[in-house]
Design an enzyme around this catalytic site. Structure first.
Site: not given
Ligand code: G6P
Length: 612
Positions: A2, A27, A74, A100-101, A485, A489, A492, A508, A607
């Site tokens: 948010c 956000r 969000w 937000n929260g 990762e 990626k 996502e 496994h 984000k």
């Molecule tokens: C969200 C973002 C990710 C990020 C994660 C942790 O899921 O989309 O890209 O890795 O949060 O966020 P931070 O700001 O703590 O690295």
């Protein structure tokens, strides 16, 4: 999670709020809305969907005023539709609030207010807060900011809020507990926002609100107080540490692509002034005072979420190998609710791009309460985690806007390289090993550029595998987190199902899905794991799997077994994972673009995850 923006001044608030929301959209982007203080009442427009939907609606409405608030959501409580979009109102329509929260005790507050005759129009927790403020304001005869304070003392949960009331039309109130807020101070105008990105267009002067603080803005200026005991606080004004160019896409079609390309310098920026190649040593000013305690730690926990957690896992491999200190890597959401062994001989390293992730923040608070030393590795300067930790190291990657993390990840790994070098040298690795590592790191820029130059080749691989619905990523050692990762990626941003696994673990479980439709991405550096990886590739090929290898050496054997190959320059074994990660970022990016996905704002994600 948010985005919040507020304006108080003498300009038309509407364009300022809309531009601010566009900056904050990363956000959360389920719905958006604005409210402004009009001459006959509060005017508001809100809409499900992205800010551009709201923008269209605002064009058709007459809405103006010079005090206002905007929100991009969000969704947590209630689906993302028009009625659940913020701002929310009390029954009288004279109080408006964005939030937000999460208000955890919203259900009991709601029943209490319903019994008193209040009616609710949305499914959100936020509406209970604005109704509670109204209940207190109109019954107890308090000033608006006092009513907000009393209401906040009755809620359980987290909030960053902005609120105003038509009965006190020259007042804007904002408060934070668990969700960030920054106050921008311009010439006869104020801005309030979840982060500084909407403020930088107008002023560079900001005050970061701390936990439990509230600001009231009136014609006379601003006043910051503690919510708990109403104490006035004088806070220093600081300067925003980034430029407008850094948060814009520039010539790139997506922020993510720009950020992938920025790694040519962000990795070196993160190292700048911190490496002594002659001594094979790293110097980290941010933790200098606590070196002894870290070096003598009985155990280190690294805690993080998402991509940052993957960086943490790479840190474990590095720190254990170089510094010989046992390292446990834990998801912050797990760490915070279990009983880990934490005492004064424990060090907690919290990794977070945003520095605001709710679970990571809670994990360090818990560790601190148990006497541990807390170290932050954050990208956003002045963020909550950066301020809450005892000491820390900034990653200096610059603002990251694409929801999927790229440059922040490689910068985090770079900091972990530096930590390992530093404690490795202190705990016994030779100067020669240190020098080799330090020099490899210092030369990384050109190698990153080589990977970026191969973007077209990676696009060709993507074109040939774009129809696949499942991908498997496999690696060994430090390349196992790279596989995790790479898979993250891809899922996502492209919505393709992908999993990362240690290469040998394939037998496994995931091998069950092996067929000619599922690409298997192997991290295949020419290091001590090479022969083992080759055997794993054989196992996949024996079952007609499609193999994509990412390698620093095209040997005949590897070429014969690979359907597609992605080359990265040959380098120090610890540098390969960084180069390979960048190649996999490009692969994910191209696949997502080919599938016409919204790369910068993938569905359902956000984000900065400020709720648990
Ligand atoms: C969200 C973002 C990710 C990020 C994660 C942790 O899921 O989309 O890209 O890795 O949060 O966020 P931070 O700001 O703590 O690295």
């Amino acid at each position: 999670m948010c985005g919040i923006v507020g304006y108080y001044g003498n300009k038309d608030a509407v364009p300022i709020l809309l531009d601010g929301l566009k900056r904050l959209e990363y956000r959360g982007y389920d719905s958006a809305g604005i409210s402004v203080m009009g001459s006959t009442g509060i005017e508001s427009v809100k809409k499900a969907g992205k800010v551009k939907e709201l923008d269209r609606l605002v064009d058709d409405s007459v809405i103006n005023g010079s005090i206002g608030m905007g929100h991009t959501r969000w969704a947590t409580h209630g689906e993302p539709n028009d009625k659940n979009a913020h701002p929310h109102f009390d029954d009288t329509g004279k109080i408006s609030l964005i939030h937000n929260g999460i208000i955890e005790n919203y259900s009991s507050i709601k029943s209490y207010l319903e019994k008193k005759g209040r009616t609710f129009k949305s499914d959100t927790d936020t509406e209970t807060l604005v109704q509670l403020i109204s209940d207190i304001y109109y019954e107890d005869g308090l000033s608006f900011e006092q009513a907000v304070t009393v209401a906040l003392s009755r809620v359980v949960g987290t909030y960053g809020i902005v609120a105003f009331c038509f009965d006190e039309p020259d007042k804007l109130v904002a408060a934070r507990h668990g969700s960030p807020l920054v106050l921008g101070i311009g010439k006869n105008e104020y801005f309030i926002a979840s982060d500084a990105s909407p403020i930088v267009d107008h002023t560079r002067n900001v005050v970061y609100l701390d936990e439990g603080e509230m600001v009231t803005i009136t014609q006379d200026g601003h006043e910051i107080r503690t919510i708990k005991d109403d104490t006035i606080i004088n806070k220093a004004i600081t300067e925003i540490d980034f430029t407008i160019e850094e948060i814009e896409k520039g010539e790139y079609p997506h922020h993510m692509l720009k950020e992938i390309h920025e790694q040519v310098h962000t990795i070196t920026d993160t190292m700048r002034g911190r490496i002594d190649p002659d001594d094979g040593m790293a110097h980290l000013g941010g933790i200098q005072e606590h070196m002894d305690r870290i070096q003598k730690a009985h155990r280190i926990y690294i805690t993080a979420c998402g991509t940052s957690w993957h960086a943490g896992l790479m840190g474990k491999y590095l720190l254990e190998e170089y510094a010989g200190i046992p390292v446990h890597v834990e998801y912050a959401s797990e760490f915070r609710y279990r009983d880990p062994i934490v005492d004064s001989r424990t060090v907690i390293i919290a990794i977070s791009q945003s520095g605001e992730t709710a679970d990571t923040f809670a994990a360090i608070k818990k560790a601190k309460a148990n006497g541990a030393l807390t170290v932050g590795i954050c990208n956003v300067v002045g963020s909550s985690i950066a301020r809450e930790t005892d000491c820390g190291i900034y990653t200096h990657a610059g603002p990251e806007i694409g929801v999927a993390s790229t440059k922040a990840f490689t910068a985090q790994v770079t900091v972990l390289f530096l930590l390992s070098l530093c404690f490795g040298r202190k705990n016994g690795i030779s100067a020669i090993i240190g020098q080799k590592f330090a020099n490899a790191l210092l030369n990384i820029g050109d190698q990153v550029q080589d990977v970026l130059n191969s973007s077209e080749d990676i696009l060709e691989v993507a074109k040939l595998t774009v129809e696949a619905d499942n991908y498997l990523y496999l690696g060994r050692g430090m390349n196992f987190p790279v596989a995790l990762e790479g898979a993250l990626k891809l899922k996502e941003i492209s919505y393709i199902h992908a999993e990362g696994y240690p290469a040998a673990e394939m037998k496994h479980g995931p091998i069950e899905a092996n067929d000619k439709k599922m690409p298997v991405v192997f991290l295949a550096p020419h290091d001590k794991t090479y022969e083992k990886i080759l055997s794993n590739i054989q196992e996949v090929k024996a079952r007609k799997g499609v193999v994509i290898t990412v390698t620093d050496k095209r040997t005949k054997d590897l070429a014969a077994l690979s359907d597609y190959m992605i080359d990265v320059p040959s380098s120090h074994p610890k540098v390969f994972p960084i180069l390979a990660s960048i190649a996999l970022q490009l692969l994910a990016y191209h696949l997502a673009v080919l599938r016409d996905c919204d790369v910068d704002q993938p569905r359902n994600l956000a984000k900065s995850v400020t709720v648990e």
